[in-house]
Scaffold this motif. Structure first.
Motif, PDB file in Angstrom:
ATOM      1  N   THR A  91      60.696  98.802   8.635  1.00 52.30           N
ATOM      2  CA  THR A  91      61.400  99.056   9.896  1.00 52.30           C
ATOM      3  C   THR A  91      60.640  98.442  11.066  1.00 52.30           C
ATOM      4  OG1 THR A  91      62.408 101.089   9.054  1.00 52.30           O
ATOM      5  CG2 THR A  91      62.212 100.884  11.462  1.00 52.30           C
ATOM      6  N   MET A  92      59.322  98.603  11.066  1.00 48.78           N
ATOM      7  CA  MET A  92      58.504  98.006  12.138  1.00 48.78           C
ATOM      8  C   MET A  92      58.707  96.493  12.183  1.00 48.78           C
ATOM      9  SD  MET A  92      56.976 100.423  13.712  1.00 48.78           S
ATOM     10  CE  MET A  92      55.895  99.426  14.676  1.00 48.78           C
ATOM     11  N   MET A  93      58.647  95.844  11.024  1.00 52.09           N
ATOM     12  CA  MET A  93      58.784  94.385  10.991  1.00 52.09           C
ATOM     13  C   MET A  93      60.202  93.963  11.364  1.00 52.09           C
ATOM     14  SD  MET A  93      56.788  91.852  10.711  1.00 52.09           S
ATOM     15  CE  MET A  93      55.380  92.464   9.804  1.00 52.09           C
ATOM     16  N   HIS A  94      61.168  94.750  10.973  1.00 51.80           N
ATOM     17  CA  HIS A  94      62.560  94.495  11.335  1.00 51.80           C
ATOM     18  C   HIS A  94      62.706  94.504  12.865  1.00 51.80           C
ATOM     19  CE1 HIS A  94      67.008  95.018  10.640  1.00 51.80           C
ATOM     20  NE2 HIS A  94      66.924  95.584  11.835  1.00 51.80           N
ATOM     21  N   GLU A  95      62.154  95.527  13.487  1.00 47.86           N
ATOM     22  CA  GLU A  95      62.254  95.639  14.947  1.00 47.86           C
ATOM     23  C   GLU A  95      61.424  94.567  15.651  1.00 47.86           C
ATOM     24  OE1 GLU A  95      64.628  97.354  16.229  1.00 47.86           O
ATOM     25  OE2 GLU A  95      65.096  98.231  14.286  1.00 47.86           O
ATOM     26  N   ILE A  96      60.268  94.230  15.104  1.00 44.42           N
ATOM     27  CA  ILE A  96      59.473  93.120  15.646  1.00 44.42           C
ATOM     28  C   ILE A  96      60.300  91.842  15.585  1.00 44.42           C
ATOM     29  CG2 ILE A  96      57.485  91.621  15.155  1.00 44.42           C
ATOM     30  CD1 ILE A  96      55.975  94.267  14.391  1.00 44.42           C
ATOM     31  N   GLY A  97      61.065  91.690  14.510  1.00 44.18           N
ATOM     32  CA  GLY A  97      61.950  90.533  14.389  1.00 44.18           C
ATOM     33  C   GLY A  97      62.941  90.453  15.538  1.00 44.18           C
ATOM     34  N   HIS A  98      63.537  91.579  15.905  1.00 47.01           N
ATOM     35  CA  HIS A  98      64.466  91.578  17.054  1.00 47.01           C
ATOM     36  C   HIS A  98      63.754  91.095  18.318  1.00 47.01           C
ATOM     37  CE1 HIS A  98      68.134  93.262  15.433  1.00 47.01           C
ATOM     38  NE2 HIS A  98      67.510  94.336  14.956  1.00 47.01           N
ATOM     39  N   ILE A  99      62.525  91.553  18.517  1.00 47.29           N
ATOM     40  CA  ILE A  99      61.768  91.187  19.715  1.00 47.29           C
ATOM     41  C   ILE A  99      61.394  89.707  19.688  1.00 47.29           C
ATOM     42  CG2 ILE A  99      59.620  91.583  20.994  1.00 47.29           C
ATOM     43  CD1 ILE A  99      59.797  94.552  19.887  1.00 47.29           C
ATOM     44  N   VAL A 100      60.816  89.265  18.594  1.00 48.47           N
ATOM     45  CA  VAL A 100      60.339  87.877  18.478  1.00 48.47           C
ATOM     46  C   VAL A 100      61.498  86.882  18.511  1.00 48.47           C
ATOM     47  CG1 VAL A 100      59.170  86.251  16.924  1.00 48.47           C
ATOM     48  CG2 VAL A 100      58.203  88.521  17.315  1.00 48.47           C
ATOM     49  N   LEU A 101      62.612  87.245  17.880  1.00 45.03           N
ATOM     50  CA  LEU A 101      63.769  86.342  17.858  1.00 45.03           C
ATOM     51  C   LEU A 101      64.608  86.463  19.129  1.00 45.03           C
ATOM     52  CD1 LEU A 101      64.821  86.731  14.104  1.00 45.03           C
ATOM     53  CD2 LEU A 101      63.486  84.878  15.149  1.00 45.03           C
ATOM     54  N   ASP A 102      64.166  87.327  20.036  1.00 42.72           N
ATOM     55  CA  ASP A 102      64.777  87.472  21.357  1.00 42.72           C
ATOM     56  C   ASP A 102      66.253  87.865  21.277  1.00 42.72           C
ATOM     57  OD1 ASP A 102      64.498  87.511  24.126  1.00 42.72           O
ATOM     58  OD2 ASP A 102      65.144  85.434  24.358  1.00 42.72           O
ATOM     59  N   HIS A 103      66.541  88.833  20.422  1.00 45.28           N
ATOM     60  CA  HIS A 103      67.908  89.336  20.322  1.00 45.28           C
ATOM     61  C   HIS A 103      68.198  90.256  21.501  1.00 45.28           C
ATOM     62  CE1 HIS A 103      67.802  88.662  15.703  1.00 45.28           C
ATOM     63  NE2 HIS A 103      68.175  87.580  16.336  1.00 45.28           N
ATOM     64  N   SER A 104      69.292  89.995  22.176  1.00 46.40           N
ATOM     65  CA  SER A 104      69.632  90.799  23.349  1.00 46.40           C
ATOM     66  C   SER A 104      70.760  91.794  23.066  1.00 46.40           C
ATOM     67  CB  SER A 104      70.014  89.892  24.517  1.00 46.40           C
ATOM     68  OG  SER A 104      71.085  89.056  24.154  1.00 46.40           O
ATOM     69  N   GLU A 105      71.378  91.677  21.900  1.00 44.97           N
ATOM     70  CA  GLU A 105      72.445  92.615  21.558  1.00 44.97           C
ATOM     71  C   GLU A 105      72.536  92.765  20.053  1.00 44.97           C
ATOM     72  OE1 GLU A 105      76.370  89.827  21.562  1.00 44.97           O
ATOM     73  OE2 GLU A 105      75.540  90.311  23.526  1.00 44.97           O
ATOM     74  N   ASP A 106      73.104  93.888  19.627  1.00 48.94           N
ATOM     75  CA  ASP A 106      73.310  94.117  18.198  1.00 48.94           C
ATOM     76  C   ASP A 106      74.492  93.280  17.725  1.00 48.94           C
ATOM     77  OD1 ASP A 106      71.281  95.995  18.060  1.00 48.94           O
ATOM     78  OD2 ASP A 106      72.617  97.690  18.432  1.00 48.94           O
ATOM     79  N   SER A 107      74.316  92.650  16.584  1.00 51.27           N
ATOM     80  CA  SER A 107      75.407  91.893  15.986  1.00 51.27           C
ATOM     81  C   SER A 107      75.103  91.706  14.508  1.00 51.27           C
ATOM     82  CB  SER A 107      75.560  90.516  16.657  1.00 51.27           C
ATOM     83  OG  SER A 107      74.467  89.682  16.333  1.00 51.27           O
ATOM     84  N   GLU A 108      76.105  91.326  13.764  1.00 55.90           N
ATOM     85  CA  GLU A 108      75.923  91.054  12.337  1.00 55.90           C
ATOM     86  C   GLU A 108      74.946  89.892  12.149  1.00 55.90           C
ATOM     87  OE1 GLU A 108      78.613  89.972   8.405  1.00 55.90           O
ATOM     88  OE2 GLU A 108      79.632  90.557  10.250  1.00 55.90           O
ATOM     89  N   LEU A 109      75.045  88.885  13.006  1.00 57.43           N
ATOM     90  CA  LEU A 109      74.141  87.728  12.936  1.00 57.43           C
ATOM     91  C   LEU A 109      72.699  88.158  13.204  1.00 57.43           C
ATOM     92  CD1 LEU A 109      73.546  84.701  12.704  1.00 57.43           C
ATOM     93  CD2 LEU A 109      74.107  84.506  15.151  1.00 57.43           C
ATOM     94  N   ALA A 110      72.489  88.961  14.243  1.00 55.90           N
ATOM     95  CA  ALA A 110      71.135  89.430  14.562  1.00 55.90           C
ATOM     96  C   ALA A 110      70.550  90.221  13.392  1.00 55.90           C
ATOM     97  CB  ALA A 110      71.149  90.279  15.831  1.00 55.90           C
ATOM     98  N   GLU A 111      71.338  91.082  12.780  1.00 56.28           N
ATOM     99  CA  GLU A 111      70.861  91.876  11.648  1.00 56.28           C
ATOM    100  C   GLU A 111      70.528  90.996  10.444  1.00 56.28           C
ATOM    101  OE1 GLU A 111      69.892  95.134  11.626  1.00 56.28           O
ATOM    102  OE2 GLU A 111      70.220  94.820  13.765  1.00 56.28           O
ATOM    103  N   LYS A 112      71.326  89.985  10.218  1.00 56.97           N
ATOM    104  CA  LYS A 112      71.053  89.050   9.117  1.00 56.97           C
ATOM    105  C   LYS A 112      69.725  88.330   9.360  1.00 56.97           C
ATOM    106  CE  LYS A 112      73.006  86.845   5.551  1.00 56.97           C
ATOM    107  NZ  LYS A 112      73.503  87.474   4.357  1.00 56.97           N
ATOM    108  N   GLU A 113      69.509  87.892  10.596  1.00 54.86           N
ATOM    109  CA  GLU A 113      68.276  87.182  10.929  1.00 54.86           C
ATOM    110  C   GLU A 113      67.045  88.077  10.778  1.00 54.86           C
ATOM    111  OE1 GLU A 113      69.901  83.788  14.037  1.00 54.86           O
ATOM    112  OE2 GLU A 113      68.722  85.447  14.832  1.00 54.86           O
TER     113      GLU A 113
END
Length: 183
Positions: A91-113
């Protein structure tokens, strides 16, 4: 129809993971999401630190955890500390991924990445290969990930081998040097 990432995007995410490891001095296994979050300046908050009367709101948002940006660019990761370590670290790495990949919103694409980001960051195939791990049990034990995550990592490692894994890319060579496994 399910979203599929392009091969180019997978390669880009792998390079981003390796750059993150270099930037934050990640050079040994198991790979610890808490350590990376700390080095990034992310505030990490266990669900148990929130008043029991409000904890249900966190669980309603996510059983595992989530990240959010507040206080003018300060990131927070909230995580369910009732889960086992392997799940929490994922979960920590998943959330770090959102931060590092600069996701600004939830989406199917963001979750896949971020799903791929976490899988690759926690057990890179080139490290599995160099450490001579040949089954999910040894991967789970070495990388301190859940058995389920280790099965996915092993499957991905097998695919990596089939499609030229021994011909290391520049970022894989960099990863091996970082982990002192280049020889």
């Amino acid at each position: 129809m399910a979203i599929k990432l392009s091969n180019q995007r997978y390669e880009e995410i792998k390079r981003i993971v390796v750059r993150m490891f270099v930037e934050y001095g990640v050079s040994c296994v198991p790979i610890n999401g808490f350590e990376i979050a700390h080095k990034m300046g992310v505030k990490v908050v266990p669900y148990s630190a929130i008043a029991a009367s409000k904890r249900w709101l966190l669980i309603k948002k996510s059983e595992d955890g989530f990240s959010l940006e507040k206080d003018y660019g300060q990131w927070y990761i909230y995580y369910n500390d009732e889960k086992d370590y392997g799940r929490v670290n994922h979960t920590m790495m998943h959330e770090i991924g959102h931060i590092v990949l600069d996701h600004s919103e939830d989406s199917e694409l963001a979750e896949k990445e971020v799903g791929f980001f976490a899988k690759y960051a926690l057990a890179p195939p080139v490290l599995i290969h160099k450490l001579k791990l040949d089954n999910p049990e040894s991967i789970a034990q070495t990388f301190e990930i859940s058995y389920e995550a280790a099965c996915y990592a092993y499957s991905y490692y097998q695919k990596w081998l089939r499609f030229g894994g021994r011909d290391y890319t520049a970022y894989e060579c960099q990863l091996l040097r970082l982990f002192d496994l280049a020889s």
